[in-house]
Write an enzyme that holds these catalytic residues in place. Structure first.
Site, PDB file in Angstrom:
ATOM      1  N   THR A   8      -3.677  15.013 -13.421  1.00 53.87           N
ATOM      2  CA  THR A   8      -4.687  14.892 -14.476  1.00 53.87           C
ATOM      3  C   THR A   8      -5.159  16.274 -14.915  1.00 53.87           C
ATOM      4  OG1 THR A   8      -7.014  14.281 -14.819  1.00 53.87           O
ATOM      5  CG2 THR A   8      -6.311  14.495 -12.557  1.00 53.87           C
ATOM      6  N   ASP A  34       0.845  -1.197   0.000  1.00 58.57           N
ATOM      7  CA  ASP A  34       0.000   0.000   0.000  1.00 58.57           C
ATOM      8  C   ASP A  34       0.887   1.256   0.000  1.00 58.57           C
ATOM      9  OD1 ASP A  34      -1.880   1.959   0.577  1.00 58.57           O
ATOM     10  OD2 ASP A  34      -2.878   0.778   2.126  1.00 58.57           O
ATOM     11  N   GLU A  92      -8.056  17.039 -15.130  1.00 55.13           N
ATOM     12  CA  GLU A  92      -9.306  17.304 -14.418  1.00 55.13           C
ATOM     13  C   GLU A  92      -9.107  18.255 -13.237  1.00 55.13           C
ATOM     14  OE1 GLU A  92     -11.893  13.905 -13.982  1.00 55.13           O
ATOM     15  OE2 GLU A  92     -10.927  12.888 -15.650  1.00 55.13           O
ATOM     16  N   TYR A 149     -12.944  12.912  -7.138  1.00 60.54           N
ATOM     17  CA  TYR A 149     -11.723  12.369  -7.748  1.00 60.54           C
ATOM     18  C   TYR A 149     -10.737  13.492  -8.047  1.00 60.54           C
ATOM     19  CZ  TYR A 149      -8.604  10.994 -11.552  1.00 60.54           C
ATOM     20  OH  TYR A 149      -7.490  10.816 -12.343  1.00 60.54           O
ATOM     21  N   ARG A 167     -24.163  12.270 -14.962  1.00 63.02           N
ATOM     22  CA  ARG A 167     -23.260  12.234 -13.805  1.00 63.02           C
ATOM     23  C   ARG A 167     -23.426  13.556 -13.035  1.00 63.02           C
ATOM     24  NH1 ARG A 167     -17.052  11.632 -15.487  1.00 63.02           N
ATOM     25  NH2 ARG A 167     -17.476   9.402 -15.310  1.00 63.02           N
ATOM     26  N   SER A 173      -9.067   5.942  -9.510  1.00 63.09           N
ATOM     27  CA  SER A 173      -9.042   6.740 -10.744  1.00 63.09           C
ATOM     28  C   SER A 173     -10.397   6.980 -11.397  1.00 63.09           C
ATOM     29  CB  SER A 173      -8.117   6.051 -11.758  1.00 63.09           C
ATOM     30  OG  SER A 173      -8.683   4.818 -12.184  1.00 63.09           O
ATOM     31  N   ASN A 191      -7.519  12.417 -21.135  1.00 62.47           N
ATOM     32  CA  ASN A 191      -8.063  11.050 -21.045  1.00 62.47           C
ATOM     33  C   ASN A 191      -7.251  10.062 -21.877  1.00 62.47           C
ATOM     34  OD1 ASN A 191     -10.357  12.780 -20.182  1.00 62.47           O
ATOM     35  ND2 ASN A 191     -11.451  10.825 -20.140  1.00 62.47           N
ATOM     36  N   TYR A 215     -24.117   9.344 -20.751  1.00 64.16           N
ATOM     37  CA  TYR A 215     -24.604  10.229 -19.698  1.00 64.16           C
ATOM     38  C   TYR A 215     -25.167  11.524 -20.303  1.00 64.16           C
ATOM     39  CZ  TYR A 215     -21.725   7.363 -16.504  1.00 64.16           C
ATOM     40  OH  TYR A 215     -21.162   6.332 -15.794  1.00 64.16           O
TER      41      TYR A 215
HETATM   42  P1  NAD Z   1      -6.117   2.425 -12.668  1.00 58.31           P
HETATM   43  O1  NAD Z   1      -7.305   2.595 -11.781  1.00 58.31           O
HETATM   44  O2  NAD Z   1      -6.226   1.570 -13.882  1.00 58.31           O
HETATM   45  O3  NAD Z   1      -4.890   1.817 -11.820  1.00 58.31           O
HETATM   46  C1  NAD Z   1      -4.589   2.262 -10.519  1.00 58.31           C
HETATM   47  C2  NAD Z   1      -3.580   1.283  -9.918  1.00 58.31           C
HETATM   48  O4  NAD Z   1      -3.218   1.764  -8.617  1.00 58.31           O
HETATM   49  C3  NAD Z   1      -4.138  -0.134  -9.725  1.00 58.31           C
HETATM   50  O5  NAD Z   1      -3.193  -1.090 -10.144  1.00 58.31           O
HETATM   51  C4  NAD Z   1      -4.378  -0.218  -8.227  1.00 58.31           C
HETATM   52  O6  NAD Z   1      -4.271  -1.551  -7.714  1.00 58.31           O
HETATM   53  C5  NAD Z   1      -3.262   0.676  -7.692  1.00 58.31           C
HETATM   54  N1  NAD Z   1      -3.572   1.214  -6.362  1.00 58.31           N
HETATM   55  C6  NAD Z   1      -4.725   1.785  -5.942  1.00 58.31           C
HETATM   56  N2  NAD Z   1      -4.615   2.125  -4.649  1.00 58.31           N
HETATM   57  C7  NAD Z   1      -3.369   1.776  -4.244  1.00 58.31           C
HETATM   58  C8  NAD Z   1      -2.657   1.881  -3.009  1.00 58.31           C
HETATM   59  N3  NAD Z   1      -3.244   2.415  -1.913  1.00 58.31           N
HETATM   60  N4  NAD Z   1      -1.388   1.426  -2.961  1.00 58.31           N
HETATM   61  C9  NAD Z   1      -0.802   0.869  -4.065  1.00 58.31           C
HETATM   62  N5  NAD Z   1      -1.426   0.741  -5.240  1.00 58.31           N
HETATM   63  C10 NAD Z   1      -2.699   1.189  -5.333  1.00 58.31           C
HETATM   64  O7  NAD Z   1      -5.647   3.904 -13.024  1.00 58.31           O
HETATM   65  P2  NAD Z   1      -5.037   4.469 -14.399  1.00 58.31           P
HETATM   66  O8  NAD Z   1      -6.137   4.827 -15.307  1.00 58.31           O
HETATM   67  O9  NAD Z   1      -3.952   3.565 -14.850  1.00 58.31           O
HETATM   68  O10 NAD Z   1      -4.391   5.842 -13.866  1.00 58.31           O
HETATM   69  C11 NAD Z   1      -3.057   5.880 -13.364  1.00 58.31           C
HETATM   70  C12 NAD Z   1      -2.751   7.289 -12.895  1.00 58.31           C
HETATM   71  O11 NAD Z   1      -2.887   8.196 -13.985  1.00 58.31           O
HETATM   72  C13 NAD Z   1      -3.677   7.784 -11.791  1.00 58.31           C
HETATM   73  O12 NAD Z   1      -2.907   8.538 -10.878  1.00 58.31           O
HETATM   74  C14 NAD Z   1      -4.660   8.697 -12.516  1.00 58.31           C
HETATM   75  O13 NAD Z   1      -5.163   9.700 -11.684  1.00 58.31           O
HETATM   76  C15 NAD Z   1      -3.763   9.261 -13.608  1.00 58.31           C
HETATM   77  N6  NAD Z   1      -4.456   9.667 -14.856  1.00 58.31           N
HETATM   78  C16 NAD Z   1      -5.264   8.780 -15.498  1.00 58.31           C
HETATM   79  C17 NAD Z   1      -5.875   9.162 -16.693  1.00 58.31           C
HETATM   80  C18 NAD Z   1      -6.750   8.196 -17.459  1.00 58.31           C
HETATM   81  O14 NAD Z   1      -7.338   8.585 -18.471  1.00 58.31           O
HETATM   82  N7  NAD Z   1      -6.856   6.938 -17.065  1.00 58.31           N
HETATM   83  C19 NAD Z   1      -5.673  10.454 -17.200  1.00 58.31           C
HETATM   84  C20 NAD Z   1      -4.831  11.332 -16.496  1.00 58.31           C
HETATM   85  C21 NAD Z   1      -4.224  10.926 -15.328  1.00 58.31           C
HETATM   86  P1  TYD Z   2     -14.614   8.347 -18.095  1.00 57.76           P
HETATM   87  O1  TYD Z   2     -14.068   7.299 -19.014  1.00 57.76           O
HETATM   88  O2  TYD Z   2     -15.244   7.912 -16.803  1.00 57.76           O
HETATM   89  O3  TYD Z   2     -13.446   9.400 -17.849  1.00 57.76           O
HETATM   90  P2  TYD Z   2     -13.503  10.860 -17.115  1.00 57.76           P
HETATM   91  O4  TYD Z   2     -14.773  10.983 -16.363  1.00 57.76           O
HETATM   92  O5  TYD Z   2     -12.316  10.792 -16.202  1.00 57.76           O
HETATM   93  O6  TYD Z   2     -13.361  11.860 -18.222  1.00 57.76           O
HETATM   94  O7  TYD Z   2     -15.708   9.177 -18.885  1.00 57.76           O
HETATM   95  C1  TYD Z   2     -15.399   9.844 -20.093  1.00 57.76           C
HETATM   96  C2  TYD Z   2     -16.637  10.604 -20.529  1.00 57.76           C
HETATM   97  O8  TYD Z   2     -17.669   9.647 -20.849  1.00 57.76           O
HETATM   98  C3  TYD Z   2     -17.239  11.471 -19.429  1.00 57.76           C
HETATM   99  O9  TYD Z   2     -17.794  12.641 -20.050  1.00 57.76           O
HETATM  100  C4  TYD Z   2     -18.356  10.630 -18.850  1.00 57.76           C
HETATM  101  C5  TYD Z   2     -18.839   9.838 -20.050  1.00 57.76           C
HETATM  102  N1  TYD Z   2     -19.388   8.491 -19.780  1.00 57.76           N
HETATM  103  C6  TYD Z   2     -20.625   8.122 -20.309  1.00 57.76           C
HETATM  104  O10 TYD Z   2     -21.299   8.911 -20.999  1.00 57.76           O
HETATM  105  N2  TYD Z   2     -21.070   6.851 -20.067  1.00 57.76           N
HETATM  106  C7  TYD Z   2     -20.377   5.962 -19.305  1.00 57.76           C
HETATM  107  O11 TYD Z   2     -20.864   4.816 -19.097  1.00 57.76           O
HETATM  108  C8  TYD Z   2     -19.111   6.347 -18.778  1.00 57.76           C
HETATM  109  C9  TYD Z   2     -18.293   5.407 -17.944  1.00 57.76           C
HETATM  110  C10 TYD Z   2     -18.641   7.634 -19.052  1.00 57.76           C
END
Ligand code: NAD
Ligand code: TYD
Length: 347
Positions: free
Chosen positions: A129, A61, A131, A156, A287, A85, A185, A213
């Site tokens: 992010t 952790d 966001e 978030y 949402r 995330s 994203n 949504y």
């Molecule tokens: P994800 O949810 O797929 O993966 C998160 C990982 O973190 C998982 O493997 C989980 O087991 C691990 N984790 C969670 N809590 C933990 C803890 N307490 N200790 C150790 N490990 C832990 O997330 P992702 O989409 O791969 O995003 C990774 C990072 O990138 C995040 O910080 C997110 O905020 C950032 N990010 C994501 C996006 C996106 O579009 N997915 C965009 C911009 C930034």
């Molecule tokens: P998401 O993949 O959850 O990423 P984020 O909220 O971090 O941008 O969602 C991307 C966009 O899609 C967001 O505007 C919410 C929308 N969305 C839907 O319309 N339907 C869905 O089932 C989900 C998961 C997201």
């Protein structure tokens, strides 16, 4: 380099671990991951087998100082991806978001401060992010730059903004060599199918409803995860300490338009009827507090480190649909158990 990756069993983290091992033959990677619902060791099964000398997994952790301190002390570079995330989950219950995204980040920063002092050869990357900047109106032609005020609007993004500010505060106050990236994203292989793109692909394949949504006119900027990994790797090694770098895909798209493109790709690949798939679109309850538009100006990263995304969105989406089609076992595995219970509650 000895690199500590947190959250390396998640979507972006697993792609990052694979990228580092393949592109830096001298590097060693330690992956610290708690294996929450989003963390899947199967995402790195090929890496475990392919790099036994250079890759090590630690189940733990980021909030646990006893686990974190020795790992940080022995690392040259730390790439901090671990987080909760998903925005929708943070609206249901924000507790785990504050714990991991805020307290986990502080735990890591404290360990780095204790072990590294001001050693400029070390580096900690906080993966933030776009966001954290808040939302833009559709008619607003501007894009977020790094000096845009932070205005997070979901639990978030508020928790990510807290980690972002803590990371920069540790640089300012203690001289800790911290860099921050704020990315748009991501999409691509190994993304957990609660996020828009994989959810729509899997639902279309199964003939399930496609929940859009509200009016579906929400705009996101899409970046292929491999481009994101190249960019974070560059910032981790060459970014200026204390600086923030936006990472974007130059690919803004409304959700409905994106869902339409995914439907067309799925229909073309599987022979399913495109019009019938379109008929599965459902405009469901919006949402709460849904951010209308995110848009990133990534000019600083291009000017300072020469980075531009390589993956064209059309090609990236095609490859992503193919990946989910070719990895049905993975999809079945991650959509069973805990995830299924959550999913059934949501829809
Ligand atoms: P994800 O949810 O797929 O993966 C998160 C990982 O973190 C998982 O493997 C989980 O087991 C691990 N984790 C969670 N809590 C933990 C803890 N307490 N200790 C150790 N490990 C832990 O997330 P992702 O989409 O791969 O995003 C990774 C990072 O990138 C995040 O910080 C997110 O905020 C950032 N990010 C994501 C996006 C996106 O579009 N997915 C965009 C911009 C930034
Ligand atoms: P998401 O993949 O959850 O990423 P984020 O909220 O971090 O941008 O969602 C991307 C966009 O899609 C967001 O505007 C919410 C929308 N969305 C839907 O319309 N339907 C869905 O089932 C989900 C998961 C997201």
């Amino acid at each position: 380099m000895r690199i500590l990756v947190t959250g390396g069993c998640g979507f972006i983290g697993s792609n990052f671990v694979r990228h580092v091992l393949a592109s830096h033959p001298g590097d060693q990677v330690v992956n610290l991951d708690l294996l929450t619902y989003a963390g899947n060791p199967a995402n790195l099964a090929d890496v475990e087998a392919g790099y036994p000398e250079r890759y090590r997994f630690v189940h733990g952790d980021v909030c646990d100082p006893a686990v974190v301190a020795p790992l940080v002390a022995e690392a040259d570079l730390v790439a901090h991806f671990a987080a909760e995330s998903h925005v929708d989950r943070s609206i249901e219950d924000a507790q785990a978001f504050v714990r991991t995204n805020v307290l986990g980040t502080q735990c890591l920063l404290h360990a780095a401060k204790q072990a590294w002092g001001g050693d400029a050869s070390r580096r900690l990357l906080y993966v933030s992010t776009d966001e954290v900047y808040g939302a833009l109106r559709l008619a607003d032609g501007r894009r977020f730059r790094e000096d845009w005020p932070l205005d997070p609007r979901s639990p978030y993004s508020a928790s990510k903004a807290a980690g972002d500010q803590l990371a920069r505060a540790y640089h300012h106050t203690f001289g800790l060599p911290v860099v921050v990236t704020r990315c748009s994203n991501n999409y691509g292989p190994y993304q957990f199918p609660e996020k828009l793109i994989p959810l729509m692909i899997l639902n279309a394949l199964a003939g399930r409803e496609l929940p859009v949504y509200g009016d579906g006119l929400y705009v996101r900027d899409w970046l292929h995860v491999q481009d994101h990994c190249r960019a974070t790797d560059l910032v981790l090694r060459q970014g200026r300490p204390g600086e923030v770098y936006n990472i974007g895909g130059n690919s803004e798209l409304a959700n409905l338009e994106l869902v339409g493109r995914l439907i067309a790709l799925v229909a073309a690949r599987t022979g399913q009827d495109e019009a019938a798939l379109r008929g599965l679109i459902r405009h469901v309850k919006d949402r709460p507090g849904h951010d209308r538009r995110y848009a990133i100006d990534a000019g600083k990263l291009e000017r300072e480190l020469g980075f531009t995304p390589q993956m064209d969105l059309a090609r990236g989406l095609e490859m992503t649909v193919d990946w989910y089609l070719d990895n049905q076992d993975w999809c079945r595995q991650v959509t069973s158990g805990q995830y299924r219970q959550y999913y059934q509650r949501m829809y």
